[in-house]
Design an enzyme around this catalytic site. Structure first.
Site, mmCIF file in Angstrom:
data_model
loop_
_atom_site.group_PDB
_atom_site.id
_atom_site.type_symbol
_atom_site.label_atom_id
_atom_site.label_comp_id
_atom_site.label_asym_id
_atom_site.label_seq_id
_atom_site.Cartn_x
_atom_site.Cartn_y
_atom_site.Cartn_z
ATOM 1 N N GLY A 21 92.486 -1.217 31.671
ATOM 2 C CA GLY A 21 93.245 -0.430 32.639
ATOM 3 C C GLY A 21 93.106 1.063 32.456
ATOM 4 O O GLY A 21 92.306 1.557 31.654
ATOM 5 N N LYS A 27 98.013 -0.011 27.406
ATOM 6 C CA LYS A 27 97.261 -1.210 26.999
ATOM 7 C C LYS A 27 97.137 -1.333 25.483
ATOM 8 O O LYS A 27 97.263 -2.437 24.941
ATOM 9 C CB LYS A 27 95.886 -1.225 27.661
ATOM 10 C CG LYS A 27 95.041 0.014 27.455
ATOM 11 C CD LYS A 27 93.804 -0.012 28.334
ATOM 12 C CE LYS A 27 92.984 1.257 28.149
ATOM 13 N NZ LYS A 27 93.723 2.462 28.631
ATOM 14 N N ASP A 47 87.575 1.648 21.674
ATOM 15 C CA ASP A 47 87.480 3.012 21.144
ATOM 16 C C ASP A 47 86.645 3.076 19.865
ATOM 17 O O ASP A 47 86.106 4.134 19.527
ATOM 18 C CB ASP A 47 88.872 3.573 20.860
ATOM 19 C CG ASP A 47 89.597 3.982 22.133
ATOM 20 O OD1 ASP A 47 88.981 3.929 23.223
ATOM 21 O OD2 ASP A 47 90.790 4.338 22.051
ATOM 22 N N PHE A 49 83.853 1.772 19.387
ATOM 23 C CA PHE A 49 82.432 1.581 19.672
ATOM 24 C C PHE A 49 81.823 2.731 20.477
ATOM 25 O O PHE A 49 80.745 2.579 21.054
ATOM 26 C CB PHE A 49 82.229 0.244 20.408
ATOM 27 C CG PHE A 49 82.534 -0.943 19.559
ATOM 28 C CD1 PHE A 49 81.549 -1.546 18.793
ATOM 29 C CD2 PHE A 49 83.828 -1.448 19.494
ATOM 30 C CE1 PHE A 49 81.835 -2.626 17.980
ATOM 31 C CE2 PHE A 49 84.133 -2.536 18.690
ATOM 32 C CZ PHE A 49 83.131 -3.124 17.940
ATOM 33 N N ASP A 70 84.533 8.855 29.521
ATOM 34 C CA ASP A 70 84.973 7.840 30.477
ATOM 35 C C ASP A 70 83.815 7.142 31.163
ATOM 36 O O ASP A 70 83.999 6.461 32.163
ATOM 37 C CB ASP A 70 85.910 8.480 31.506
ATOM 38 C CG ASP A 70 87.237 8.856 30.892
ATOM 39 O OD1 ASP A 70 88.189 8.065 31.013
ATOM 40 O OD2 ASP A 70 87.344 9.921 30.261
ATOM 41 N N ARG A 135 101.278 11.776 31.192
ATOM 42 C CA ARG A 135 101.189 11.102 29.891
ATOM 43 C C ARG A 135 100.011 11.628 29.079
ATOM 44 O O ARG A 135 100.111 11.828 27.873
ATOM 45 C CB ARG A 135 101.054 9.591 30.085
ATOM 46 C CG ARG A 135 102.275 8.916 30.675
ATOM 47 C CD ARG A 135 102.097 7.408 30.691
ATOM 48 N NE ARG A 135 103.185 6.726 31.368
ATOM 49 C CZ ARG A 135 103.324 5.400 31.438
ATOM 50 N NH1 ARG A 135 102.418 4.618 30.846
ATOM 51 N NH2 ARG A 135 104.332 4.854 32.075
ATOM 52 N N ARG A 139 99.488 13.693 24.986
ATOM 53 C CA ARG A 139 98.730 13.142 23.862
ATOM 54 C C ARG A 139 98.130 14.256 23.010
ATOM 55 O O ARG A 139 97.575 15.212 23.524
ATOM 56 C CB ARG A 139 97.611 12.232 24.357
ATOM 57 C CG ARG A 139 98.057 10.824 24.675
ATOM 58 C CD ARG A 139 96.875 9.896 24.771
ATOM 59 N NE ARG A 139 97.274 8.517 24.941
ATOM 60 C CZ ARG A 139 96.432 7.515 25.108
ATOM 61 N NH1 ARG A 139 95.126 7.754 25.135
ATOM 62 N NH2 ARG A 139 96.856 6.282 25.261
#
Length: 202
Positions: A21, A27, A47, A49, A70, A135, A139
């Site tokens: 997602g 998630k 994350d 990899f 992304d 959100r 971070r």
């Protein structure tokens, strides 16, 4: 959604749950809650990899100078899929069905069919843009600082592109969508109920 009764009938030795997602949708938090609930479960995170920022396989952003995190090209999906398959194979020779659980966490796991097809249950968390942006700005865990416009210029457009591509794949009707704006435990409990339904029949 794949039939849990069908999985039971074919004698599966491991239930594989994919949670994907939008960024900051919760998630990874859900995956961690599942791992805490099922201590014997295996957890594979996308994350882990990513290619290194200097790898020639990672995509550079024009005028920004760091990889497009992304993009599917920034992730070693071959190694990730191999790791998942190895975990599944490790339990394939068990004599009796057991409560084996593999959790796969990643924002693009369903855009790579060889990996997606290893997921028995598929969940995809969504968020509206403004909530996602709010959100993401909170971070502080990223090891490479983001440009202020990264979400609006890169992350969100890539999310929409990948979502559209995912919805055209042959297994798209197996994906269950979760609303990332609701309480995290509501989505967690929905997945937990499906897992427990499967294990109750083993």
């Amino acid at each position: 959604m794949i039939s849990l009764q069908c999985l039971n009938r074919v004698g599966r030795r491991m239930l594989t749950v994919g949670i994907s997602g939008v960024t900051c949708g919760g998630k990874s938090s859900i995956a961690d809650l599942l791992k805490s609930t099922f201590p014997r479960a295996k957890l594979v995170c996308q994350d882990d990899f990513y290619f290194s920022s200097g790898d020639s396989k990672s995509q550079e952003l024009d005028g920004v100078g760091h990889p497009n995190w992304d993009s599917l090209d920034s992730i070693d999906m071959i190694s990730m899929t191999r790791k998942v398959q190895e975990i599944i194979d490790d339990v394939s020779n068990e004599k009796l069905p057991t409560q084996n659980l593999l959790i796969i966490d990643g924002f693009l796991i369903f855009n790579y069919p060889p990996l997606a097809q290893l997921c028995d249950l598929k969940y995809f968390v969504t968020l509206p843009f403004e909530e996602c942006l709010a959100r993401r700005r909170k971070r502080t865990s990223y090891h490479i600082p983001e440009q202020p416009s990264y979400v609006s210029d890169v992350a969100w457009p890539m999310y929409l592109l990948h979502l559209k591509e995912m919805q055209k794949l042959s297994f798209a009707n197996e994906i269950q969508y979760l609303d990332g704006t609701v309480n995290l435990h509501e989505n967690f409990n929905r997945i937990l109920k499906d897992i427990e339904t499967y294990f109750d029949g083993v």
